[in-house]
Write a protein that holds these residues in place. Structure first.
Motif, PDB file in Angstrom:
ATOM      1  N   PRO A   4       6.258 -14.197 -14.047  1.00 40.78           N
ATOM      2  CA  PRO A   4       6.489 -12.839 -15.221  1.00 40.78           C
ATOM      3  C   PRO A   4       7.366 -12.822 -16.033  1.00 40.78           C
ATOM      4  O   PRO A   4       8.060 -14.123 -15.750  1.00 40.78           O
ATOM      5  N   LYS A   5       7.110 -12.585 -17.067  1.00 40.61           N
ATOM      6  CA  LYS A   5       7.974 -12.359 -18.282  1.00 40.61           C
ATOM      7  C   LYS A   5       8.318 -11.804 -18.114  1.00 40.61           C
ATOM      8  O   LYS A   5       9.677 -12.527 -18.907  1.00 40.61           O
ATOM      9  N   ARG A   6       8.289 -11.074 -17.409  1.00 41.28           N
ATOM     10  CA  ARG A   6       9.872  -9.982 -17.486  1.00 41.28           C
ATOM     11  C   ARG A   6       9.793  -9.218 -15.935  1.00 41.28           C
ATOM     12  O   ARG A   6       9.206  -9.508 -15.679  1.00 41.28           O
ATOM     13  N   ARG A   7      11.368  -9.273 -15.758  1.00 44.69           N
ATOM     14  CA  ARG A   7      11.501  -8.989 -14.445  1.00 44.69           C
ATOM     15  C   ARG A   7      11.217  -7.335 -13.637  1.00 44.69           C
ATOM     16  O   ARG A   7      11.402  -6.850 -14.991  1.00 44.69           O
ATOM     17  N   HIS A   8      10.638  -7.200 -12.909  1.00 39.56           N
ATOM     18  CA  HIS A   8      10.351  -5.500 -12.178  1.00 39.56           C
ATOM     19  C   HIS A   8      11.482  -5.170 -12.251  1.00 39.56           C
ATOM     20  O   HIS A   8      12.052  -6.119 -11.436  1.00 39.56           O
ATOM     21  N   SER A   9      10.829  -4.034 -12.012  1.00 37.16           N
ATOM     22  CA  SER A   9      12.241  -3.027 -11.800  1.00 37.16           C
ATOM     23  C   SER A   9      12.018  -2.808 -10.329  1.00 37.16           C
ATOM     24  O   SER A   9      10.720  -2.467  -9.558  1.00 37.16           O
ATOM     25  N   SER A  10      13.121  -2.709  -9.947  1.00 37.53           N
ATOM     26  CA  SER A  10      13.043  -2.699  -8.134  1.00 37.53           C
ATOM     27  C   SER A  10      12.740  -1.123  -7.455  1.00 37.53           C
ATOM     28  O   SER A  10      11.789  -1.047  -6.232  1.00 37.53           O
ATOM     29  N   THR A  11      11.817   0.344  -8.595  1.00 39.35           N
ATOM     30  CA  THR A  11      11.434   1.319  -8.392  1.00 39.35           C
ATOM     31  C   THR A  11      10.037   0.580  -8.283  1.00 39.35           C
ATOM     32  O   THR A  11       8.967   0.656  -7.867  1.00 39.35           O
ATOM     33  N   ARG A  12      10.028  -0.016  -9.383  1.00 38.14           N
ATOM     34  CA  ARG A  12       8.466  -0.392  -9.377  1.00 38.14           C
ATOM     35  C   ARG A  12       7.515  -1.660  -7.724  1.00 38.14           C
ATOM     36  O   ARG A  12       7.385  -1.716  -6.980  1.00 38.14           O
ATOM     37  N   ARG A  13       8.801  -2.201  -7.480  1.00 39.78           N
ATOM     38  CA  ARG A  13       8.620  -2.862  -6.267  1.00 39.78           C
ATOM     39  C   ARG A  13       8.729  -2.648  -5.566  1.00 39.78           C
ATOM     40  O   ARG A  13       7.723  -2.567  -4.025  1.00 39.78           O
ATOM     41  N   ASP A  14       9.460  -1.386  -4.699  1.00 41.07           N
ATOM     42  CA  ASP A  14       8.917  -0.225  -3.806  1.00 41.07           C
ATOM     43  C   ASP A  14       8.003   0.414  -3.510  1.00 41.07           C
ATOM     44  O   ASP A  14       7.793   0.565  -2.497  1.00 41.07           O
ATOM     45  N   LYS A  15       7.750   0.400  -4.844  1.00 35.48           N
ATOM     46  CA  LYS A  15       6.403   1.225  -5.134  1.00 35.48           C
ATOM     47  C   LYS A  15       5.118   0.480  -4.230  1.00 35.48           C
ATOM     48  O   LYS A  15       4.504   1.195  -3.558  1.00 35.48           O
ATOM     49  N   ARG A  16       5.081  -1.570  -4.473  1.00 37.73           N
ATOM     50  CA  ARG A  16       4.031  -1.635  -4.399  1.00 37.73           C
ATOM     51  C   ARG A  16       4.575  -2.073  -2.055  1.00 37.73           C
ATOM     52  O   ARG A  16       3.523  -1.618  -1.666  1.00 37.73           O
ATOM     53  N   ARG A  17       5.794  -2.092  -2.051  1.00 39.28           N
ATOM     54  CA  ARG A  17       5.950  -1.964  -0.493  1.00 39.28           C
ATOM     55  C   ARG A  17       5.813  -0.629  -0.370  1.00 39.28           C
ATOM     56  O   ARG A  17       5.941  -0.978   1.557  1.00 39.28           O
ATOM     57  N   THR A  18       5.350   0.518  -0.427  1.00 44.30           N
ATOM     58  CA  THR A  18       5.025   1.564   0.808  1.00 44.30           C
ATOM     59  C   THR A  18       4.132   1.603   1.401  1.00 44.30           C
ATOM     60  O   THR A  18       3.867   2.131   2.376  1.00 44.30           O
ATOM     61  N   HIS A  19       3.015   0.700   1.141  1.00 44.21           N
ATOM     62  CA  HIS A  19       2.223   0.536   2.030  1.00 44.21           C
ATOM     63  C   HIS A  19       2.096  -0.028   2.930  1.00 44.21           C
ATOM     64  O   HIS A  19       1.342  -0.758   4.448  1.00 44.21           O
ATOM     65  N   TYR A  20       3.262  -1.186   3.221  1.00 46.15           N
ATOM     66  CA  TYR A  20       3.542  -2.436   4.523  1.00 46.15           C
ATOM     67  C   TYR A  20       3.823  -1.448   5.631  1.00 46.15           C
ATOM     68  O   TYR A  20       5.172  -0.810   5.329  1.00 46.15           O
ATOM     69  N   LYS A  21       3.675  -0.291   6.463  1.00 46.46           N
ATOM     70  CA  LYS A  21       3.953  -0.076   7.160  1.00 46.46           C
ATOM     71  C   LYS A  21       3.940  -0.057   8.645  1.00 46.46           C
ATOM     72  O   LYS A  21       2.787  -0.530   8.873  1.00 46.46           O
ATOM     73  N   ALA A  22       4.164  -0.019   9.986  1.00 43.83           N
ATOM     74  CA  ALA A  22       4.247  -0.026  11.383  1.00 43.83           C
ATOM     75  C   ALA A  22       3.040   0.865  11.888  1.00 43.83           C
ATOM     76  O   ALA A  22       3.259   2.100  11.463  1.00 43.83           O
ATOM     77  N   THR A  23       2.460   0.321  12.445  1.00 44.17           N
ATOM     78  CA  THR A  23       1.161   1.713  13.047  1.00 44.17           C
ATOM     79  C   THR A  23       1.854   1.120  14.225  1.00 44.17           C
ATOM     80  O   THR A  23       2.069   0.656  15.137  1.00 44.17           O
ATOM     81  N   ALA A  24       1.479   2.704  15.078  1.00 49.98           N
ATOM     82  CA  ALA A  24       1.331   2.821  16.179  1.00 49.98           C
ATOM     83  C   ALA A  24       0.074   2.108  17.420  1.00 49.98           C
ATOM     84  O   ALA A  24      -0.857   2.192  16.640  1.00 49.98           O
ATOM     85  N   VAL A  25       0.280   1.604  18.676  1.00 48.43           N
ATOM     86  CA  VAL A  25      -0.341   1.357  19.379  1.00 48.43           C
ATOM     87  C   VAL A  25      -1.589   2.443  19.829  1.00 48.43           C
ATOM     88  O   VAL A  25      -0.907   3.486  20.430  1.00 48.43           O
ATOM     89  N   THR A  26      -2.674   1.745  19.201  1.00 46.86           N
ATOM     90  CA  THR A  26      -4.123   2.736  20.410  1.00 46.86           C
ATOM     91  C   THR A  26      -3.564   3.023  21.716  1.00 46.86           C
ATOM     92  O   THR A  26      -3.897   2.050  21.921  1.00 46.86           O
ATOM     93  N   LEU A  27      -3.547   3.461  22.610  1.00 44.42           N
ATOM     94  CA  LEU A  27      -4.015   4.099  23.726  1.00 44.42           C
ATOM     95  C   LEU A  27      -4.881   4.323  24.219  1.00 44.42           C
ATOM     96  O   LEU A  27      -5.607   5.524  23.973  1.00 44.42           O
ATOM     97  N   SER A  28      -5.427   4.173  25.146  1.00 43.44           N
ATOM     98  CA  SER A  28      -6.504   4.800  25.993  1.00 43.44           C
ATOM     99  C   SER A  28      -6.416   4.629  27.558  1.00 43.44           C
ATOM    100  O   SER A  28      -5.810   4.375  28.000  1.00 43.44           O
TER     101      SER A  28
END
Length: 64
Positions: A4-28
């Protein structure tokens, strides 16, 4: 290699990381035994190994 030519802001980095979340195990619930288990996984009930409501291995685990 990308550099990258310029540094990405922490806000931009955090927006990208919002989709990385733990999912609950599906039970039957097994229809034959009534045991709650993780989907698409074999489970032990009363010493026998079950998968999709059928005994796969008898006396799989010794019960005390």
């Amino acid at each position: 290699m990308a550099h990258p030519k310029r540094r990405h802001s922490s806000t931009r980095r955090d927006k990208r990381r919002t989709h990385y979340k733990a999912t609950a195990v599906t039970l039957s619930t097994d229809a034959q035994t009534g045991e709650v288990h993780e989907r698409h996984h074999a489970h032990v009930f009363e010493g026998n190994l079950f998968y999709k409501g059928q005994i796969i291995i008898e006396n799989y685990a010794k019960t005390a």
